[in-house]
Design a protein around this motif. Structure first.
Motif, PDB file in Angstrom:
ATOM      1  N   ARG A  64      20.930  22.899 -29.945  1.00  0.00           N
ATOM      2  CA  ARG A  64      22.146  22.174 -29.554  1.00  0.00           C
ATOM      3  C   ARG A  64      21.876  20.677 -29.307  1.00  0.00           C
ATOM      4  O   ARG A  64      22.673  19.832 -29.692  1.00  0.00           O
ATOM      5  CB  ARG A  64      22.777  22.796 -28.318  1.00  0.00           C
ATOM      6  N   GLY A  65      20.768  20.350 -28.680  1.00  0.00           N
ATOM      7  CA  GLY A  65      20.481  18.937 -28.398  1.00  0.00           C
ATOM      8  C   GLY A  65      20.403  18.098 -29.659  1.00  0.00           C
ATOM      9  O   GLY A  65      20.991  17.011 -29.739  1.00  0.00           O
ATOM     10  N   ALA A  66      19.671  18.591 -30.647  1.00  0.00           N
ATOM     11  CA  ALA A  66      19.550  17.861 -31.911  1.00  0.00           C
ATOM     12  C   ALA A  66      20.895  17.814 -32.640  1.00  0.00           C
ATOM     13  O   ALA A  66      21.249  16.780 -33.222  1.00  0.00           O
ATOM     14  CB  ALA A  66      18.481  18.505 -32.790  1.00  0.00           C
ATOM     15  N   ALA A  67      21.616  18.923 -32.610  1.00  0.00           N
ATOM     16  CA  ALA A  67      22.928  18.948 -33.261  1.00  0.00           C
ATOM     17  C   ALA A  67      23.892  17.976 -32.581  1.00  0.00           C
ATOM     18  O   ALA A  67      24.646  17.266 -33.251  1.00  0.00           O
ATOM     19  CB  ALA A  67      23.500  20.366 -33.238  1.00  0.00           C
ATOM     20  N   ASP A  68      23.849  17.918 -31.261  1.00  0.00           N
ATOM     21  CA  ASP A  68      24.698  16.974 -30.531  1.00  0.00           C
ATOM     22  C   ASP A  68      24.334  15.530 -30.860  1.00  0.00           C
ATOM     23  O   ASP A  68      25.217  14.680 -31.002  1.00  0.00           O
ATOM     24  CB  ASP A  68      24.607  17.212 -29.030  1.00  0.00           C
ATOM     25  N   ALA A  69      23.039  15.249 -30.978  1.00  0.00           N
ATOM     26  CA  ALA A  69      22.598  13.894 -31.338  1.00  0.00           C
ATOM     27  C   ALA A  69      23.097  13.533 -32.732  1.00  0.00           C
ATOM     28  O   ALA A  69      23.579  12.415 -32.966  1.00  0.00           O
ATOM     29  CB  ALA A  69      21.084  13.795 -31.260  1.00  0.00           C
ATOM     30  N   TRP A  70      22.980  14.478 -33.658  1.00  0.00           N
ATOM     31  CA  TRP A  70      23.477  14.250 -35.016  1.00  0.00           C
ATOM     32  C   TRP A  70      24.981  13.982 -34.996  1.00  0.00           C
ATOM     33  O   TRP A  70      25.460  13.035 -35.632  1.00  0.00           O
ATOM     34  CB  TRP A  70      23.162  15.478 -35.891  1.00  0.00           C
ATOM     35  N   LEU A  71      25.723  14.798 -34.250  1.00  0.00           N
ATOM     36  CA  LEU A  71      27.168  14.633 -34.161  1.00  0.00           C
ATOM     37  C   LEU A  71      27.532  13.298 -33.508  1.00  0.00           C
ATOM     38  O   LEU A  71      28.461  12.617 -33.951  1.00  0.00           O
ATOM     39  CB  LEU A  71      27.792  15.793 -33.376  1.00  0.00           C
ATOM     40  N   GLY A  72      26.777  12.908 -32.504  1.00  0.00           N
ATOM     41  CA  GLY A  72      27.014  11.618 -31.860  1.00  0.00           C
ATOM     42  C   GLY A  72      26.834  10.461 -32.833  1.00  0.00           C
ATOM     43  O   GLY A  72      27.626   9.512 -32.841  1.00  0.00           O
ATOM     44  N   GLU A  73      25.810  10.544 -33.665  1.00  0.00           N
ATOM     45  CA  GLU A  73      25.567   9.499 -34.664  1.00  0.00           C
ATOM     46  C   GLU A  73      26.689   9.466 -35.696  1.00  0.00           C
ATOM     47  O   GLU A  73      27.173   8.393 -36.065  1.00  0.00           O
ATOM     48  CB  GLU A  73      24.222   9.727 -35.346  1.00  0.00           C
ATOM     49  N   ARG A  74      27.121  10.629 -36.169  1.00  0.00           N
ATOM     50  CA  ARG A  74      28.237  10.673 -37.130  1.00  0.00           C
ATOM     51  C   ARG A  74      29.506  10.091 -36.488  1.00  0.00           C
ATOM     52  O   ARG A  74      30.244   9.351 -37.123  1.00  0.00           O
ATOM     53  CB  ARG A  74      28.545  12.115 -37.578  1.00  0.00           C
ATOM     54  N   SER A  75      29.741  10.423 -35.227  1.00  0.00           N
ATOM     55  CA  SER A  75      30.922   9.920 -34.523  1.00  0.00           C
ATOM     56  C   SER A  75      30.881   8.406 -34.382  1.00  0.00           C
ATOM     57  O   SER A  75      31.892   7.727 -34.581  1.00  0.00           O
ATOM     58  CB  SER A  75      31.030  10.562 -33.141  1.00  0.00           C
ATOM     59  N   ARG A  76      29.709   7.873 -34.047  1.00  0.00           N
ATOM     60  CA  ARG A  76      29.564   6.425 -33.937  1.00  0.00           C
ATOM     61  C   ARG A  76      29.848   5.759 -35.278  1.00  0.00           C
ATOM     62  O   ARG A  76      30.578   4.766 -35.359  1.00  0.00           O
ATOM     63  CB  ARG A  76      28.151   6.066 -33.446  1.00  0.00           C
ATOM     64  N   GLU A  77      29.284   6.318 -36.349  1.00  0.00           N
ATOM     65  CA  GLU A  77      29.516   5.763 -37.681  1.00  0.00           C
ATOM     66  C   GLU A  77      30.997   5.800 -38.049  1.00  0.00           C
ATOM     67  O   GLU A  77      31.536   4.830 -38.593  1.00  0.00           O
ATOM     68  CB  GLU A  77      28.706   6.535 -38.724  1.00  0.00           C
ATOM     69  N   MET A  78      31.645   6.918 -37.742  1.00  0.00           N
ATOM     70  CA  MET A  78      33.082   7.032 -38.019  1.00  0.00           C
ATOM     71  C   MET A  78      33.866   5.989 -37.232  1.00  0.00           C
ATOM     72  O   MET A  78      34.764   5.345 -37.767  1.00  0.00           O
ATOM     73  CB  MET A  78      33.591   8.426 -37.659  1.00  0.00           C
ATOM     74  N   GLY A  79      33.535   5.830 -35.959  1.00  0.00           N
ATOM     75  CA  GLY A  79      34.236   4.860 -35.125  1.00  0.00           C
ATOM     76  C   GLY A  79      34.073   3.441 -35.629  1.00  0.00           C
ATOM     77  O   GLY A  79      35.038   2.664 -35.667  1.00  0.00           O
ATOM     78  N   GLU A  80      32.854   3.097 -36.034  1.00  0.00           N
ATOM     79  CA  GLU A  80      32.612   1.755 -36.562  1.00  0.00           C
ATOM     80  C   GLU A  80      33.382   1.532 -37.857  1.00  0.00           C
ATOM     81  O   GLU A  80      33.985   0.476 -38.070  1.00  0.00           O
ATOM     82  CB  GLU A  80      31.120   1.533 -36.784  1.00  0.00           C
ATOM     83  N   ARG A  81      33.370   2.534 -38.720  1.00  0.00           N
ATOM     84  CA  ARG A  81      34.084   2.425 -39.992  1.00  0.00           C
ATOM     85  C   ARG A  81      35.595   2.314 -39.753  1.00  0.00           C
ATOM     86  O   ARG A  81      36.269   1.458 -40.345  1.00  0.00           O
ATOM     87  CB  ARG A  81      33.759   3.623 -40.873  1.00  0.00           C
ATOM     88  N   GLU A  82      36.122   3.152 -38.872  1.00  0.00           N
ATOM     89  CA  GLU A  82      37.560   3.105 -38.578  1.00  0.00           C
ATOM     90  C   GLU A  82      37.942   1.760 -37.954  1.00  0.00           C
ATOM     91  O   GLU A  82      38.991   1.201 -38.260  1.00  0.00           O
ATOM     92  CB  GLU A  82      37.963   4.260 -37.665  1.00  0.00           C
ATOM     93  N   GLY A  83      37.078   1.255 -37.073  1.00  0.00           N
ATOM     94  CA  GLY A  83      37.338  -0.043 -36.450  1.00  0.00           C
ATOM     95  C   GLY A  83      37.371  -1.163 -37.479  1.00  0.00           C
ATOM     96  O   GLY A  83      38.253  -2.031 -37.441  1.00  0.00           O
ATOM     97  N   SER A  84      36.425  -1.145 -38.406  1.00  0.00           N
ATOM     98  CA  SER A  84      36.390  -2.155 -39.466  1.00  0.00           C
ATOM     99  C   SER A  84      37.615  -2.062 -40.360  1.00  0.00           C
ATOM    100  O   SER A  84      38.215  -3.084 -40.718  1.00  0.00           O
ATOM    101  CB  SER A  84      35.124  -2.002 -40.305  1.00  0.00           C
TER     102      SER A  84
END
Length: 101
Positions: A64-84
């Motif tokens: 779960r920890g690694a999966a959560d880290a992966w999901l957090g990174e994908r979420s950050r990327e999505m947020g940055e892309r949506e913001g741009s």
């Protein structure tokens, strides 16, 4: 959940109508903003739904920890892309262009 989304969408539309009435945006900008919000909401929901199988696979294989880290990174990327994307769309609005010139 669907009711919350509808209520949020309605609040967004009402806020845009107020901005138009105040002269901050014109009708074209209002329609552009509504269309952008609808399109982005659909796209983000589809993208999030597509992440679920990979997240579940990672929970099973990596924990779960690694999966959560992966999901957090994908979420950050999505947020940055949506913001741009949102920034580019806002910069293209007639009222924004008029204020720059």
């Amino acid at each position: 959940m669907q009711h919350d989304q509808q209520a949020q969408r309605q609040a967004w539309i009402e806020a845009l109508a107020q901005l138009r009435q105040q002269g901050a945006i014109d009708a074209d900008d209002e329609n552009t903003l509504i269309r952008h919000m609808d399109e982005r909401l659909e796209a983000v929901q589809a993208e999030l739904k597509a992440l679920v199988p990979e997240y579940e696979r990672r929970v099973e294989t990596d924990g779960r920890g690694a999966a959560d880290a992966w999901l957090g990174e994908r979420s950050r990327e999505m947020g940055e892309r949506e913001g741009s994307d949102a920034r580019r769309m806002v910069d293209s609005l007639t009222s924004v262009q008029a204020s720059v010139t």
